[in-house]
Design an enzyme around this catalytic site. Sequence first.
Site, PDB file in Angstrom:
ATOM      1  CB  SER A 160      -0.977  -0.091   1.219  1.00 15.27           C
ATOM      2  OG  SER A 160      -1.739  -1.144   1.237  1.00 15.27           O
ATOM      3  N   GLY A 177       2.000 -10.019 -11.872  1.00 11.56           N
ATOM      4  CA  GLY A 177       1.243 -11.070 -12.816  1.00 11.56           C
ATOM      5  C   GLY A 177       2.112 -10.964 -14.138  1.00 11.56           C
ATOM      6  CD  GLU A 199      -5.547  -1.968 -10.440  1.00 11.62           C
ATOM      7  OE1 GLU A 199      -5.355  -0.900 -10.171  1.00 11.62           O
ATOM      8  OE2 GLU A 199      -4.664  -2.628 -11.082  1.00 11.62           O
TER       9      GLU A 199
HETATM   10  C1  LIG Z   1      -3.052 -12.228  -6.932  1.00 13.58           C
HETATM   11  C2  LIG Z   1      -2.293 -10.717  -6.704  1.00 13.58           C
HETATM   12  C3  LIG Z   1      -2.035 -10.394  -7.880  1.00 13.58           C
HETATM   13  C4  LIG Z   1      -1.233  -8.913  -7.801  1.00 13.58           C
HETATM   14  N1  LIG Z   1      -0.691  -8.401  -8.913  1.00 13.58           N
HETATM   15  C5  LIG Z   1       0.167  -7.220  -8.795  1.00 13.58           C
HETATM   16  C6  LIG Z   1       0.689  -6.828  -9.943  1.00 13.58           C
HETATM   17  O1  LIG Z   1       0.633  -7.293 -11.114  1.00 13.58           O
HETATM   18  N2  LIG Z   1       1.712  -5.812  -9.878  1.00 13.58           N
HETATM   19  C7  LIG Z   1       1.698  -5.332  -8.582  1.00 13.58           C
HETATM   20  O2  LIG Z   1       2.488  -4.397  -8.629  1.00 13.58           O
HETATM   21  N3  LIG Z   1       1.008  -5.754  -7.575  1.00 13.58           N
HETATM   22  C8  LIG Z   1       0.345  -6.715  -7.771  1.00 13.58           C
HETATM   23  N4  LIG Z   1      -0.223  -7.455  -6.575  1.00 13.58           N
HETATM   24  C9  LIG Z   1      -0.061  -6.459  -5.378  1.00 13.58           C
HETATM   25  C10 LIG Z   1      -1.403  -6.033  -4.648  1.00 13.58           C
HETATM   26  O3  LIG Z   1      -1.687  -4.593  -5.426  1.00 13.58           O
HETATM   27  C11 LIG Z   1      -1.004  -5.803  -3.150  1.00 13.58           C
HETATM   28  O4  LIG Z   1      -1.140  -6.736  -2.454  1.00 13.58           O
HETATM   29  C12 LIG Z   1      -1.756  -4.540  -2.536  1.00 13.58           C
HETATM   30  O5  LIG Z   1      -1.535  -3.257  -3.113  1.00 13.58           O
HETATM   31  C13 LIG Z   1      -1.610  -4.760  -1.050  1.00 13.58           C
HETATM   32  O6  LIG Z   1      -0.352  -4.464  -0.577  1.00 13.58           O
HETATM   33  P1  LIG Z   1       0.140  -5.603   0.491  1.00 13.58           P
HETATM   34  O7  LIG Z   1      -0.063  -6.777   0.036  1.00 13.58           O
HETATM   35  O8  LIG Z   1       1.507  -5.116   0.709  1.00 13.58           O
HETATM   36  O9  LIG Z   1      -0.804  -5.262   1.820  1.00 13.58           O
HETATM   37  P2  LIG Z   1      -0.251  -4.210   3.124  1.00 13.58           P
HETATM   38  O10 LIG Z   1      -0.422  -2.864   2.434  1.00 13.58           O
HETATM   39  O11 LIG Z   1       0.692  -4.706   3.756  1.00 13.58           O
HETATM   40  O12 LIG Z   1      -1.848  -4.107   3.699  1.00 13.58           O
HETATM   41  C14 LIG Z   1      -2.256  -5.243   4.706  1.00 13.58           C
HETATM   42  C15 LIG Z   1      -3.378  -4.829   5.602  1.00 13.58           C
HETATM   43  O13 LIG Z   1      -2.990  -3.477   6.165  1.00 13.58           O
HETATM   44  C16 LIG Z   1      -4.169  -2.755   6.164  1.00 13.58           C
HETATM   45  N5  LIG Z   1      -3.189  -1.281   6.186  1.00 13.58           N
HETATM   46  C17 LIG Z   1      -2.105  -0.955   5.300  1.00 13.58           C
HETATM   47  N6  LIG Z   1      -1.697   0.250   5.517  1.00 13.58           N
HETATM   48  C18 LIG Z   1      -2.739   0.615   6.448  1.00 13.58           C
HETATM   49  C19 LIG Z   1      -2.890   1.974   7.046  1.00 13.58           C
HETATM   50  N7  LIG Z   1      -2.202   2.963   6.826  1.00 13.58           N
HETATM   51  N8  LIG Z   1      -4.160   2.205   7.892  1.00 13.58           N
HETATM   52  C20 LIG Z   1      -4.831   0.924   8.019  1.00 13.58           C
HETATM   53  N9  LIG Z   1      -4.631  -0.032   7.623  1.00 13.58           N
HETATM   54  C21 LIG Z   1      -3.779  -0.454   6.879  1.00 13.58           C
HETATM   55  C22 LIG Z   1      -4.684  -3.120   4.887  1.00 13.58           C
HETATM   56  O14 LIG Z   1      -5.771  -2.795   4.855  1.00 13.58           O
HETATM   57  C23 LIG Z   1      -4.486  -4.626   4.703  1.00 13.58           C
HETATM   58  O15 LIG Z   1      -5.650  -5.299   5.182  1.00 13.58           O
HETATM   59  C24 LIG Z   1      -0.906  -8.397  -6.693  1.00 13.58           C
HETATM   60  C25 LIG Z   1      -1.310  -9.039  -5.488  1.00 13.58           C
HETATM   61  C26 LIG Z   1      -2.068 -10.124  -5.422  1.00 13.58           C
HETATM   62  C27 LIG Z   1      -2.433 -10.987  -4.118  1.00 13.58           C
END
Ligand SMILES: Cc1cc2nc3c(=O)[nH]c(=O)nc-3n(C[C@H](O)[C@H](O)[C@H](O)COP(=O)(O)OP(=O)(O)OC[C@H]3O[C@@H](n4cnc5c(N)ncnc54)[C@H](O)[C@@H]3O)c2cc1C
Length: 640
Positions: free
Chosen positions: A142, A175, A423
């Site tokens: 994020s 992806g 997204e």
């Molecule tokens: C199947 C799949 C395909 C994907 N494809 C791509 C791709 O092609 N290219 C690419 O770049 N990325 C891709 N992603 C990545 C995806 O965009 C990220 O997983 C997503 O942006 C969330 O980031 P994170 O996994 O680090 O979660 P985190 O940011 O670590 O979030 C984890 C949890 O913490 C919470 N959280 C985070 N920050 C805060 C805050 N400030 N306040 C309160 N709560 C918070 C969130 O709500 C969430 O519930 C993909 C992911 C998956 C699973």
Amino acid sequence: MGLDAAVLTDVLDGGYADIRAKIREQLRDSASVLDDAETMTRAEFRERVREVLVETAATGMPGLGFPVEYGGGNSVGGSIAAFETLAYGDLSVLVKFGVQFGLFGGAILQLGTKRHHDAYIADIVAGRLLGCFAMTEHGHGSNVAALSTVATYDAEAGEFIITTTRDDAYKDYIGNAAQHGELAVVFAQLVVGGESHGVHAFVVPIRVDGQPAAGVRIEDDGPKMGLNGVDNGRLWFDGVRVPREAMLNRFADVTPDGTYESAIENANRRFFTMLGTLIQGRVSVGGAGVSASKVALAIAIRYALRRRQFETGQEGDGESEQLLLDYGQHQRRLLPLLARTYALTFAQEVLVDQLDAVFSGQTTDDHARRELESRAAGTKALATWHATRTIQECREACGGAGYLAVNRFAALKADTDVFTTFEGDNTVLLQLVAKGLLTAYSTEFEDMDQLQMVRFVANMALETVVEQTGVRKVVERVRHLIPNQNDGEPDLRDPGYHLDLLRWREEHMLASVARRLKSGIDAGEAPGAVFSRVQDHLVATAHAHVEALVLSAFIAKVDSLPASEERQALVLLRDLYALSTIEADRAWFMEHGRLSSVRSKLVTAEVNRLCREIRPIARTLVDAFAIPEELLRARDLLGE
Ligand SMILES: Cc1cc2nc3c(=O)[nH]c(=O)nc-3n(C[C@H](O)[C@H](O)[C@H](O)COP(=O)(O)OP(=O)(O)OC[C@H]3O[C@@H](n4cnc5c(N)ncnc54)[C@H](O)[C@@H]3O)c2cc1C
């Protein structure tokens, strides 16, 4: 005459009926991919999904959003309509499309300039060049501004050196990375002459003749909860050199001698401007969530019109056991979700029209662009949460039969689950919406991070906050909503009343959250602590805002239609969406004196009444989604 599903389909399909019709045809032809998802190994299925992608690319449909000179159709709205319709089918295919055309192709189009377009877009549109959008890292998802991949400019060689600098800085979940991608748009911190300029994007070859390119390490993410036809993977870069021209330079560039140049001075603003151009993917995923909900509802409602359980002794159709959809509870479970699905369809339509206007250059106003970004974030969050909830409810509504893979819920659940995360994580997105509300989408606040926003709100005079949120005006307007303050209570089916209630909730929440931020800072608390303490309030405010936007879209849609049976059906759905939304938050409305306890019970009774009124037309309402029968695939379940 009776209610006509085809007329409703036209209303739902909106301005892109032809495109949707063509995609429905293609989905019929490739429906066997649903079987393949269940019978093939993961490796075979990935190849099958790639085949479908390449075959469909040849029809020109997936390239709709790209310029005509590269084989596209110049229609962003059309490309989203196509994507939404594709979401009736297999969702690995859909997401592979999203990665290739939306993320990878979209980043090159939006962040690159002519040299990149000339070099890549035609091949991307034709499916000859597959690629990745490599933004997320294992350590940061994020919080993209904190990415740790670095691109250092080497002026002597005229090259960027791309490096994974920390153990957790490898690109993850990407992806097309594990198997099919040849190029990646890699997001990295740009360093020029020892100075960091924030995150920028670079085109980096990751695979040559099927093997990882020199300096690139690739790992497969392995089996996932769903979407197993998409090859997600990890990428490490060990001093990979790319030419200076590989930087996607629409918003900033580095001259050969190593001077950094950008028309947007502020680094944060530059970064948000870059990200803002990429919202098409977010809009598409929200739309896909709505489509997946339609598939689930079509199956569950049709099942409920065949399946009988228990004798009730009611006069009916001569059968001894009663149809599920004649049970009040079953109506309650499914029909408000159906109403919300219609509501979100129309909200999505407004969003896509706005997106099309901004991206085609028809609207150039900065304020409109920021509002669009906020609407995209909010609609995506509500639409994808709605999909998760609807699919689960529909699965349960089909009992044991719903659990069999053949009846589609297994894949629907597993494949759509992550829509709430990728997204943009929904909770994080709603915070973006709240920031827009608190700063009234002003240009000067665009580049603020969360903590700066807290300080900004706290520094405003309380008067300004109240003025800005317009709360006072609303209080005047909704005086009639307060029980016992006037003689007649408003009609429970008056859309103006519904909208006033939802707007009042939003604006009241906004003003009170601003007050809380201010009083925390005034009391000397650290901005981070204040932010964290009111965060649930912020998220609830954003949620309330989007629910009001969705209702306005529904009201406007109904108002635009001539009197007809179809319009009447939509009036029932609109009222059901509004009243079930108010009912879901009735504790809040009662706490804040907007509903008396008597009135609150009347809302519940009205929701039940609306469900009964919609029951006889429920089948037509799901037929109007025009989901190809081959995709409903519910031979056992529906016996049709
Ligand atoms: C199947 C799949 C395909 C994907 N494809 C791509 C791709 O092609 N290219 C690419 O770049 N990325 C891709 N992603 C990545 C995806 O965009 C990220 O997983 C997503 O942006 C969330 O980031 P994170 O996994 O680090 O979660 P985190 O940011 O670590 O979030 C984890 C949890 O913490 C919470 N959280 C985070 N920050 C805060 C805050 N400030 N306040 C309160 N709560 C918070 C969130 O709500 C969430 O519930 C993909 C992911 C998956 C699973």
